[in-house]
Motif scaffolding. Structure first.
Motif, PDB file in Angstrom:
ATOM      1  N   THR A   9       0.831  -1.200   0.000  1.00 57.06           N
ATOM      2  CA  THR A   9       0.000   0.000   0.000  1.00 57.06           C
ATOM      3  C   THR A   9       0.866   1.250   0.000  1.00 57.06           C
ATOM      4  OG1 THR A   9      -1.727  -1.166   1.224  1.00 57.06           O
ATOM      5  CG2 THR A   9      -1.834   1.231   1.198  1.00 57.06           C
ATOM      6  N   ALA A  10       0.575   2.174  -0.929  1.00 59.32           N
ATOM      7  CA  ALA A  10       1.378   3.387  -1.091  1.00 59.32           C
ATOM      8  C   ALA A  10       0.489   4.616  -1.008  1.00 59.32           C
ATOM      9  CB  ALA A  10       2.107   3.367  -2.431  1.00 59.32           C
ATOM     10  N   LEU A  11       0.759   5.461  -0.039  1.00 58.33           N
ATOM     11  CA  LEU A  11       0.054   6.731   0.092  1.00 58.33           C
ATOM     12  C   LEU A  11       0.814   7.794  -0.682  1.00 58.33           C
ATOM     13  CD1 LEU A  11      -2.062   8.623   1.403  1.00 58.33           C
ATOM     14  CD2 LEU A  11      -0.513   8.818   3.373  1.00 58.33           C
ATOM     15  N   ILE A  12       0.131   8.469  -1.605  1.00 54.30           N
ATOM     16  CA  ILE A  12       0.762   9.498  -2.435  1.00 54.30           C
ATOM     17  C   ILE A  12       0.186  10.848  -2.050  1.00 54.30           C
ATOM     18  CG2 ILE A  12       1.300  10.257  -4.773  1.00 54.30           C
ATOM     19  CD1 ILE A  12       0.598   7.462  -5.764  1.00 54.30           C
ATOM     20  N   LEU A  13       0.961  11.640  -1.313  1.00 52.77           N
ATOM     21  CA  LEU A  13       0.559  13.007  -1.023  1.00 52.77           C
ATOM     22  C   LEU A  13       0.802  13.844  -2.271  1.00 52.77           C
ATOM     23  CD1 LEU A  13       2.155  13.454   2.518  1.00 52.77           C
ATOM     24  CD2 LEU A  13      -0.161  12.694   1.946  1.00 52.77           C
ATOM     25  N   GLY A  14      -0.169  14.674  -2.628  1.00 50.17           N
ATOM     26  CA  GLY A  14      -0.078  15.364  -3.911  1.00 50.17           C
ATOM     27  C   GLY A  14      -0.396  14.399  -5.038  1.00 50.17           C
ATOM     28  N   GLY A  15      -1.295  13.485  -4.769  1.00 53.30           N
ATOM     29  CA  GLY A  15      -1.597  12.419  -5.729  1.00 53.30           C
ATOM     30  C   GLY A  15      -2.326  12.868  -6.973  1.00 53.30           C
ATOM     31  N   SER A  16      -2.829  14.101  -6.984  1.00 57.44           N
ATOM     32  CA  SER A  16      -3.519  14.593  -8.181  1.00 57.44           C
ATOM     33  C   SER A  16      -2.575  15.312  -9.137  1.00 57.44           C
ATOM     34  CB  SER A  16      -4.652  15.539  -7.785  1.00 57.44           C
ATOM     35  OG  SER A  16      -4.137  16.694  -7.134  1.00 57.44           O
ATOM     36  N   SER A  17      -1.316  15.463  -8.757  1.00 53.59           N
ATOM     37  CA  SER A  17      -0.336  16.078  -9.652  1.00 53.59           C
ATOM     38  C   SER A  17      -0.020  15.137 -10.807  1.00 53.59           C
ATOM     39  CB  SER A  17       0.953  16.391  -8.883  1.00 53.59           C
ATOM     40  OG  SER A  17       1.576  15.186  -8.444  1.00 53.59           O
ATOM     41  N   ARG A  26       1.725   3.357 -12.449  1.00 53.13           N
ATOM     42  CA  ARG A  26       2.830   2.395 -12.438  1.00 53.13           C
ATOM     43  C   ARG A  26       2.754   1.466 -11.233  1.00 53.13           C
ATOM     44  NH1 ARG A  26       7.600   4.450 -15.683  1.00 53.13           N
ATOM     45  NH2 ARG A  26       6.630   5.974 -17.070  1.00 53.13           N
ATOM     46  N   LEU A  27       2.311   2.005 -10.104  1.00 56.16           N
ATOM     47  CA  LEU A  27       2.132   1.156  -8.931  1.00 56.16           C
ATOM     48  C   LEU A  27       1.042   0.111  -9.175  1.00 56.16           C
ATOM     49  CD1 LEU A  27       2.367   3.932  -6.190  1.00 56.16           C
ATOM     50  CD2 LEU A  27       3.989   2.046  -6.505  1.00 56.16           C
ATOM     51  N   LEU A  28      -0.024   0.530  -9.825  1.00 58.58           N
ATOM     52  CA  LEU A  28      -1.083  -0.421 -10.174  1.00 58.58           C
ATOM     53  C   LEU A  28      -0.553  -1.513 -11.101  1.00 58.58           C
ATOM     54  CD1 LEU A  28      -4.085   2.018 -10.735  1.00 58.58           C
ATOM     55  CD2 LEU A  28      -3.934   0.260  -8.957  1.00 58.58           C
ATOM     56  N   ASP A  29       0.271  -1.138 -12.059  1.00 60.28           N
ATOM     57  CA  ASP A  29       0.853  -2.118 -12.974  1.00 60.28           C
ATOM     58  C   ASP A  29       1.717  -3.140 -12.237  1.00 60.28           C
ATOM     59  OD1 ASP A  29      -0.341  -0.920 -15.147  1.00 60.28           O
ATOM     60  OD2 ASP A  29       1.432   0.223 -15.739  1.00 60.28           O
ATOM     61  N   ARG A  33      -1.159  -1.185  -4.292  1.00 61.13           N
ATOM     62  CA  ARG A  33      -2.394  -0.430  -4.038  1.00 61.13           C
ATOM     63  C   ARG A  33      -2.054   1.023  -3.731  1.00 61.13           C
ATOM     64  NH1 ARG A  33      -5.271   0.403   1.114  1.00 61.13           N
ATOM     65  NH2 ARG A  33      -7.319   1.298   0.615  1.00 61.13           N
ATOM     66  N   PRO A  34      -2.157   1.915  -4.717  1.00 62.38           N
ATOM     67  CA  PRO A  34      -1.887   3.334  -4.455  1.00 62.38           C
ATOM     68  C   PRO A  34      -3.097   4.022  -3.834  1.00 62.38           C
ATOM     69  CG  PRO A  34      -2.368   3.023  -6.775  1.00 62.38           C
ATOM     70  CD  PRO A  34      -2.418   1.655  -6.151  1.00 62.38           C
ATOM     71  N   ILE A  35      -2.829   4.951  -2.932  1.00 60.79           N
ATOM     72  CA  ILE A  35      -3.869   5.806  -2.357  1.00 60.79           C
ATOM     73  C   ILE A  35      -3.470   7.245  -2.670  1.00 60.79           C
ATOM     74  CG2 ILE A  35      -5.106   6.503  -0.278  1.00 60.79           C
ATOM     75  CD1 ILE A  35      -4.294   3.866   1.000  1.00 60.79           C
TER      76      ILE A  35
END
Length: 244
Positions: A9-17, A26-29, A33-35
């Motif tokens: 599981t990966a939390l991406i702050l600024g994930g809408s950039s 790429r994480l999905l590939d 599980r990206p958040i």
């Protein structure tokens, strides 16, 4: 080389950039599980447009609004393995002309609130004795342009926070590093390049979105875990020479 990932599981702050969205893909590939987190309605719309399924669970995280950090509680309780910190608002203006209140608010959001956030995330990681922290910084932290005084100082402070966490938590399985990006052909960087023929003048010294997201993915992988408590600069050589 096939990358492997101990976590999921990966939390991406600024994930809408642009970088955040590309990294999420790429994480999905890779089966992770990206958040992707957002800080505004426009950010949530950008996530929903590309990843409708992820938008439903995208937390609103605005460093200028400490109360918004509570939105991370479900993800933290479930467990976070990777934190990718792309969250940083622009701040342009001559330092000597910046009002005291504006400076206080900027550092309160980008330094003090960031401390609170990464402490909460690392507590989630320590419970399972694994975590990887990746702070995406800027070459402005080393070579600011006039008007980037607050931005530069906040980036340097964030770099120090992540490096120190890597030192303090190494024996408990948590690693951390900073990636300083130069001129990226995405978002604000793309808008800068589109003015005054800069794209042609700076050809060969531009970091592509593919390169930025691909490097971030590698730095999260098991193969890069020995890269910790350090800062890597990726700027296509932009800051390697002196310009008149």
């Amino acid at each position: 080389m096939k990358l492997t990932f101990r976590g999921r599981t990966a939390l991406i702050l600024g994930g809408s950039s642009a970088i955040g969205l590309e990294l999420a893909a790429r994480l999905l590939d890779e089966g992770l599980r990206p958040i992707p987190a957002h800080s505004s309605a426009d950010g949530l719309s950008a996530i929903a447009e590309r990843f409708p399924d992820l938008a439903a669970t995208s937390p609103r995280v605005d460093l200028a609004d400490r109360a918004s950090l509570d939105a991370l509680r479900p993800a933290l309780d479930a467990g976070i393995d990777y934190l990718i910190d792309l969250a940083h608002s622009d701040r342009e203006g001559l330092l000597a002309a910046t009002g005291d209140e504006a400076a206080d608010e900027y550092f309160e959001a980008h330094v003090a609130a960031r401390v609170q956030l990464i402490k909460a995330v690392t507590r989630s990681m320590l419970a399972r004795r694994f975590g990887r922290l990746l702070h995406v910084s800027s070459t402005a932290a080393a070579l600011p342009a006039p008007g980037q005084g607050l931005y530069c100082a906040a980036k340097r402070a964030a770099e120090g926070l992540y490096q120190t966490l890597g030192l303090e938590l190494a024996e408990r399985g948590v690693t951390a590093m900073n990636l300083r990006l130069g001129l990226v052909d995405a978002g604000r960087g793309a808008r800068f390049l589109d003015r005054e023929d800069r794209r042609r003048n700076l050809a060969g010294r531009i970091v592509t979105l593919d390169q930025a997201a691909g490097t971030a993915l590698y730095l999260l992988s098991d193969q890069a875990l020995a890269l910790t408590c350090t800062t890597i600069t990726m700027d296509a050589g932009l800051t390697a020479r002196k310009y008149a």
